[in-house]
Design an enzyme around this catalytic site. Structure first.
Site, short mmCIF file in Angstrom:
data_model
loop_
_atom_site.label_atom_id
_atom_site.label_comp_id
_atom_site.label_asym_id
_atom_site.label_seq_id
_atom_site.Cartn_x
_atom_site.Cartn_y
_atom_site.Cartn_z
N ASP A 1 -17.17 36.64 47.50
CA ASP A 1 -17.43 37.16 46.17
C ASP A 1 -18.26 38.45 46.23
O ASP A 1 -19.03 38.65 47.16
CB ASP A 1 -18.18 36.07 45.37
CG ASP A 1 -18.09 36.29 43.88
OD1 ASP A 1 -17.39 37.22 43.44
OD2 ASP A 1 -18.75 35.54 43.15
N HIS B 1 -12.14 45.54 46.93
CA HIS B 1 -11.21 44.57 47.55
C HIS B 1 -10.69 45.11 48.89
O HIS B 1 -10.50 44.36 49.83
CB HIS B 1 -10.02 44.30 46.62
CG HIS B 1 -10.42 43.57 45.36
ND1 HIS B 1 -11.27 42.50 45.36
CD2 HIS B 1 -10.09 43.78 44.05
CE1 HIS B 1 -11.45 42.06 44.12
NE2 HIS B 1 -10.74 42.84 43.30
N LEU C 1 -8.80 30.43 67.18
CA LEU C 1 -9.33 30.29 65.82
C LEU C 1 -8.20 30.14 64.80
O LEU C 1 -7.22 30.87 64.83
CB LEU C 1 -10.14 31.55 65.46
CG LEU C 1 -10.57 31.64 63.99
CD1 LEU C 1 -11.77 30.73 63.73
CD2 LEU C 1 -10.91 33.08 63.61
C1 FPP Z 1 -13.97 38.15 44.50
O1 FPP Z 1 -14.74 39.29 44.23
C2 FPP Z 1 -12.92 38.50 45.45
C3 FPP Z 1 -11.58 38.36 45.24
C4 FPP Z 1 -11.01 37.82 44.00
C5 FPP Z 1 -10.60 38.79 46.25
C6 FPP Z 1 -11.00 38.48 47.64
C7 FPP Z 1 -10.03 39.04 48.60
C8 FPP Z 1 -10.39 39.68 49.74
C9 FPP Z 1 -11.79 39.88 50.15
C10 FPP Z 1 -9.35 40.19 50.68
C11 FPP Z 1 -8.38 39.14 51.09
C12 FPP Z 1 -7.57 39.59 52.22
C13 FPP Z 1 -6.33 39.17 52.47
C14 FPP Z 1 -5.68 39.65 53.70
C15 FPP Z 1 -5.54 38.30 51.60
P1 FPP Z 1 -14.83 39.79 42.71
O2 FPP Z 1 -13.72 40.72 42.46
O3 FPP Z 1 -14.89 38.60 41.79
O4 FPP Z 1 -16.21 40.54 42.71
P2 FPP Z 1 -17.21 40.67 41.47
O5 FPP Z 1 -17.64 39.27 41.11
O6 FPP Z 1 -18.32 41.50 42.03
O7 FPP Z 1 -16.45 41.35 40.37
#
Ligand code: FPP
Length: 239
Positions: free
Chosen positions: A17, A34, A128
């Protein structure tokens, strides 16, 4: 069953997050967060492998994330394509096994193909397990398992009195991938919620929360979480 100084957690799950806030802090669009978050998946997967963790499950797209603006959803759907195009050879070389846990039927074709190809190309590896929870929701998973079980009962393949925790667990998406329950859950960015992640599999997990945003979460932060885990005393309901 009391366990002390239990060593390295076998299965670590992370709610990644804070990508949006990471970007916001830098006056960048959310998708830049992201993108950086995706780069960090590679770094933390290597770190987890170095620490001898067996399974790393990453909450990459939840069944609730469809409610985000269309552009952001589209970007998130592209991430597996970008990630695996870039990193599959390295994952193969590092003996990493990619698994995907979630409701894959309704994903865009290119996303599904990237996920399935990555699973296929790493299926012979033995190191892993890097498990992407993609289009995953804990409640939906439990409902899905219940539906399967009800069907088997109707078809006389299963008796109601034979339904126990083990039978139920065998119908969960994680069990279809031969994954054990989670030992340690980490959530970044200061939020202290489970957010519909692995509801069943977290039953006895240790929970660890850090204020660090996911793109800034380093190998040292992972080590800190592991050290805290090692110093906790898991009793699984016993004394
Ligand atoms: C939450 O942060 C994050 C997500 C919804 C997306 C997470 C995905 C990745 C880190 C990459 C995944 C990689 C692959 C290869 C599939 P948020 O957007 O809710 O952050 P905020 O709460 O600060 O708005």
């Amino acid at each position: 069953m009391g366990q002390y100084n239990q060593g390295i957690p076998q299965h670590v799950a992370i709610i990644m997050d804070g990508n949006g806030r990471w970007a916001n802090k830098r006056k960048l669009p959310r998708i830049a967060g992201h993108r950086e978050g995706m780069e960090n998946v590679r770094r933390i997967a290597i770190a987890a492998d170095n620490l001898n963790i067996k399974v790393l499950t990453l909450y990459s797209f939840s069944t609730e994330n469809w409610k985000r603006p269309k552009d952001e959803v589209n970007f998130l759907m592209r991430l597996p394509v970008v990630f695996f195009n870039k990193f599959v050879p390295e994952l193969v070389e590092r003996n990493v096994v990619v698994k995907v846990t979630g409701f894959l039927k309704n994903l865009p074709t290119a996303t599904l193909k990237a996920l399935e190809d990555a699973e296929k190309q790493t299926s012979k590896n033995t190191g892993l397990i890097l498990n992407f929870a993609f289009n995953y929701g804990g409640k939906a998973e439990i409902v899905n398992a219940t539906r399967q079980i009800a069907k088997e009962v109707l078809e006389n393949k299963l008796k109601p009195e034979d339904i126990d925790e083990s039978v139920f667990s065998n119908h969960l998406l994680t069990n279809l991938k031969s994954l054990n329950d989670v030992d340690l859950l980490i959530r970044t960015s200061g939020e202290k919620r489970i957010s519909n992640f692995l509801l069943w599999q977290l039953a006895y997990a240790e929970l660890y929360f850090t204020d660090v945003y996911w793109p800034d979460f380093t190998e040292d932060d992972l080590s800190k979480a592991i050290i805290e885990y090692e110093n906790r005393n898991r009793r699984f309901g016993a004394l």
